[in-house]
Scaffold this active site. Structure first.
Site, PDB file in Angstrom:
ATOM      1  N   ALA A 173       0.833  -1.216   0.000  1.00  0.00           N
ATOM      2  CA  ALA A 173       0.000   0.000   0.000  1.00  0.00           C
ATOM      3  C   ALA A 173       0.862   1.258   0.000  1.00  0.00           C
ATOM      4  O   ALA A 173       2.089   1.190  -0.067  1.00  0.00           O
ATOM      5  CB  ALA A 173      -0.895  -0.014   1.241  1.00  0.00           C
ATOM      6  N   HIS A 174       0.178   2.416   0.054  1.00  0.00           N
ATOM      7  CA  HIS A 174       0.764   3.726   0.386  1.00  0.00           C
ATOM      8  C   HIS A 174       1.947   4.133  -0.493  1.00  0.00           C
ATOM      9  O   HIS A 174       2.864   4.799  -0.021  1.00  0.00           O
ATOM     10  CB  HIS A 174       1.202   3.748   1.864  1.00  0.00           C
ATOM     11  CG  HIS A 174       0.127   3.323   2.827  1.00  0.00           C
ATOM     12  ND1 HIS A 174       0.370   3.069   4.157  1.00  0.00           N
ATOM     13  CD2 HIS A 174      -1.205   3.100   2.673  1.00  0.00           C
ATOM     14  CE1 HIS A 174      -0.754   2.714   4.768  1.00  0.00           C
ATOM     15  NE2 HIS A 174      -1.733   2.717   3.879  1.00  0.00           N
ATOM     16  N   TYR A 176       4.529   2.540  -1.684  1.00  0.00           N
ATOM     17  CA  TYR A 176       5.845   1.932  -1.497  1.00  0.00           C
ATOM     18  C   TYR A 176       6.146   0.939  -2.621  1.00  0.00           C
ATOM     19  O   TYR A 176       5.431   0.895  -3.624  1.00  0.00           O
ATOM     20  CB  TYR A 176       5.934   1.302  -0.101  1.00  0.00           C
ATOM     21  CG  TYR A 176       5.830   2.348   0.990  1.00  0.00           C
ATOM     22  CD1 TYR A 176       6.785   3.366   1.095  1.00  0.00           C
ATOM     23  CD2 TYR A 176       4.778   2.346   1.904  1.00  0.00           C
ATOM     24  CE1 TYR A 176       6.685   4.343   2.087  1.00  0.00           C
ATOM     25  CE2 TYR A 176       4.681   3.318   2.893  1.00  0.00           C
ATOM     26  CZ  TYR A 176       5.637   4.310   2.979  1.00  0.00           C
ATOM     27  OH  TYR A 176       5.554   5.288   3.946  1.00  0.00           O
TER      28      TYR A 176
HETATM   29  C1  FMN Z   1       2.937   6.432  13.739  1.00  0.00           C
HETATM   30  C2  FMN Z   1       2.362   5.688  12.574  1.00  0.00           C
HETATM   31  C3  FMN Z   1       3.154   4.810  11.856  1.00  0.00           C
HETATM   32  C4  FMN Z   1       2.618   4.083  10.774  1.00  0.00           C
HETATM   33  N1  FMN Z   1       3.404   3.163  10.121  1.00  0.00           N
HETATM   34  C5  FMN Z   1       2.846   2.315   9.236  1.00  0.00           C
HETATM   35  C6  FMN Z   1       3.578   1.199   8.725  1.00  0.00           C
HETATM   36  O1  FMN Z   1       4.731   0.940   9.079  1.00  0.00           O
HETATM   37  N2  FMN Z   1       2.956   0.389   7.828  1.00  0.00           N
HETATM   38  C7  FMN Z   1       1.678   0.634   7.410  1.00  0.00           C
HETATM   39  O2  FMN Z   1       1.156  -0.137   6.594  1.00  0.00           O
HETATM   40  N3  FMN Z   1       0.960   1.672   7.895  1.00  0.00           N
HETATM   41  C8  FMN Z   1       1.495   2.487   8.810  1.00  0.00           C
HETATM   42  N4  FMN Z   1       0.735   3.486   9.381  1.00  0.00           N
HETATM   43  C9  FMN Z   1      -0.705   3.572   9.058  1.00  0.00           C
HETATM   44  C10 FMN Z   1      -1.511   2.785  10.094  1.00  0.00           C
HETATM   45  O3  FMN Z   1      -1.287   1.402   9.957  1.00  0.00           O
HETATM   46  C11 FMN Z   1      -3.022   3.030   9.934  1.00  0.00           C
HETATM   47  O4  FMN Z   1      -3.451   2.586   8.680  1.00  0.00           O
HETATM   48  C12 FMN Z   1      -3.380   4.486  10.114  1.00  0.00           C
HETATM   49  O5  FMN Z   1      -2.782   5.029  11.277  1.00  0.00           O
HETATM   50  C13 FMN Z   1      -4.898   4.667  10.228  1.00  0.00           C
HETATM   51  O6  FMN Z   1      -5.385   4.054  11.385  1.00  0.00           O
HETATM   52  P1  FMN Z   1      -5.834   4.960  12.671  1.00  0.00           P
HETATM   53  O7  FMN Z   1      -6.713   6.032  12.089  1.00  0.00           O
HETATM   54  O8  FMN Z   1      -6.565   4.003  13.549  1.00  0.00           O
HETATM   55  O9  FMN Z   1      -4.605   5.523  13.273  1.00  0.00           O
HETATM   56  C14 FMN Z   1       1.248   4.267  10.415  1.00  0.00           C
HETATM   57  C15 FMN Z   1       0.473   5.169  11.131  1.00  0.00           C
HETATM   58  C16 FMN Z   1       0.992   5.873  12.207  1.00  0.00           C
HETATM   59  C17 FMN Z   1       0.084   6.799  12.996  1.00  0.00           C
END
Ligand code: FMN
Length: 367
Positions: A173-174, A176
């Site tokens: 995703a995202h 990468y």
């Molecule tokens: C501090 C932080 C680090 C994150 N690192 C990752 C990651 O390593 N891999 C990933 O797929 N998403 C990452 N995300 C996205 C989260 O997995 C998640 O999809 C996002 O925070 C939305 O969920 P929430 O609204 O409950 O916080 C990160 C989000 C935050 C806040």
């Protein structure tokens, strides 16, 4: 009256993955691993979430190699002996607390900034060397590099299983590395790794197929996908449900068990004309279980949190309604679980008055 949250705490029997409840800790990069190996503090951090009643913990993104996979400081890998020993400690602690855990394999691809690494001379990898559409920064990956990257993901997954984790998640995703192949704005290749959906999913399918061959049928394989891109939250990898089917079905056929569908707000429909979110469509189109995510229990979304926005606790009513309708199977929770390791238990016990707002401090501590 608040909705009955019992549905969140029903066991989930998802083929080769059996979970005590429906709450997943979302993968979150913490950058607390000096030497790229998780230490005792990281193991204790995950253990606290297991003790707090999370059904499945997904680790922060973990690098499958030591050179091209990350430019982010103190991100752990799964390659060095120290890192493997650290992850062994993590899973041992989580199991001791009765928890379950998967590891997320993350290759930053075009989002690795070479100048921030010890190997500034080595270009970053991506489908076409394009980070922002229309702007080529590096050469497209060669066939030999694609082969190396594939084997590194497979090897990371095999190690994950050998260490005793319950499943592995490929970060697709995202924007990468894997996602750079999916999206037609960053994959401009004319060879077998680009072009139509078969070409653009080939890299991911190759990783999945080879992993499946090595880990056997019982080890659950998850892939995380997003329609949105870091470059632009408003774009979609798949413009229609038909396109989404062409995107997801090769991944399912290659051996994916569960789709983890990343949204910033879980209640937003994937396509007009239906309330179904991305995870809802993934489940409907493939028949596979799915995980949803995005602003659960909080008023604001996660990218604004980096800019300092404070999110207040928010109602779970819409989530409960969707889970009762079986739109998706599991719900991932990010920031609420960073803020409070006991979030799941407090929700379960109706201790809503003990839930705190999410503040930026939680991003920079490992509590
Ligand atoms: C501090 C932080 C680090 C994150 N690192 C990752 C990651 O390593 N891999 C990933 O797929 N998403 C990452 N995300 C996205 C989260 O997995 C998640 O999809 C996002 O925070 C939305 O969920 P929430 O609204 O409950 O916080 C990160 C989000 C935050 C806040």
């Amino acid at each position: 009256m608040a909705a009955n949250i019992d549905v969140l705490f029903e066991p989930a029997n998802l083929g080769n993955l059996q979970l005590p409840n429906r709450i997943v800790m979302a993968p979150m990069t913490r950058s607390f691993s000096p030497g790229n190996a998780p230490g005792e503090d990281v193991a204790a951090y995950y253990r606290r979430r297991a003790e707090g009643g999370v059904g499945l913990i997904l680790s922060e993104g973990v690098s499958p190699n030591m050179i091209t996979a990350t430019g982010t400081r103190n991100v752990p890998n799964i390659v060095s002996d120290e890192a493997k020993a650290g992850w062994k400690k993590v899973i041992t602690e989580v199991k001791a607390a009765g928890g379950m855990m998967g590891l997320q394999l993350w290759h930053e691809g075009p989002y690795r900034n070479p100048s921030k690494t010890a190997h500034a001379e080595i270009p970053s990898w991506s489908a076409s060397g394009v980070k922002v559409p229309g702007k080529q920064l590096w050469a497209p990956m060669t066939d030999a590099e694609i082969e190396i990257a594939t084997e590194e993901f497979v090897s990371g997954a095999v190690t994950t299983k050998a260490l005793g984790f319950d499943c592995v998640e490929f970060h697709g995703a995202h924007s990468y590395l894997i996602d750079s192949f999916f999206w037609d704005q960053t994959n401009l290749r004319g060879d077998q790794w680009g072009g139509d959906w078969v070409g653009r999913t080939r890299f991911a399918c190759e990783i999945i197929r080879r992993t499946r061959a090595q880990v056997g049928p019982d080890f659950p394989l998850i892939i995380r996908l997003s329609q949105w891109k870091q470059q632009d939250f408003s774009v979609n990898t798949a413009a229609t449900p038909d396109e989404m089917l062409e995107w997801l079905s090769p991944l399912a056929e290659a051996g994916i068990d569960i789709f983890h569908c990343s949204q910033r707000r879980f209640w937003e429909p994937a396509f007009s004309g239906s309330d179904l979110n991305f995870a809802g469509w993934a489940k409907k189109l493939t028949g596979k279980p799915s995980i949803s995510v995005g602003s659960v229990g909080l008023s604001g979304e996660f990218t604004a949190a980096y800019a300092g926005e404070i999110s207040e606790p928010a109602s779970l009513d819409d989530l409960v309604k969707r889970m009762e309708a079986e739109e998706f199977d599991l719900i991932a929770v990010g920031r609420a679980l960073l803020q409070d390791p006991l979030w799941a238990r407090k929700i379960r016990e109706g201790r809503d008055n003990e839930l705190a707002a999410f503040s930026k401090d939680a991003l920079t501590t490992l509590s």
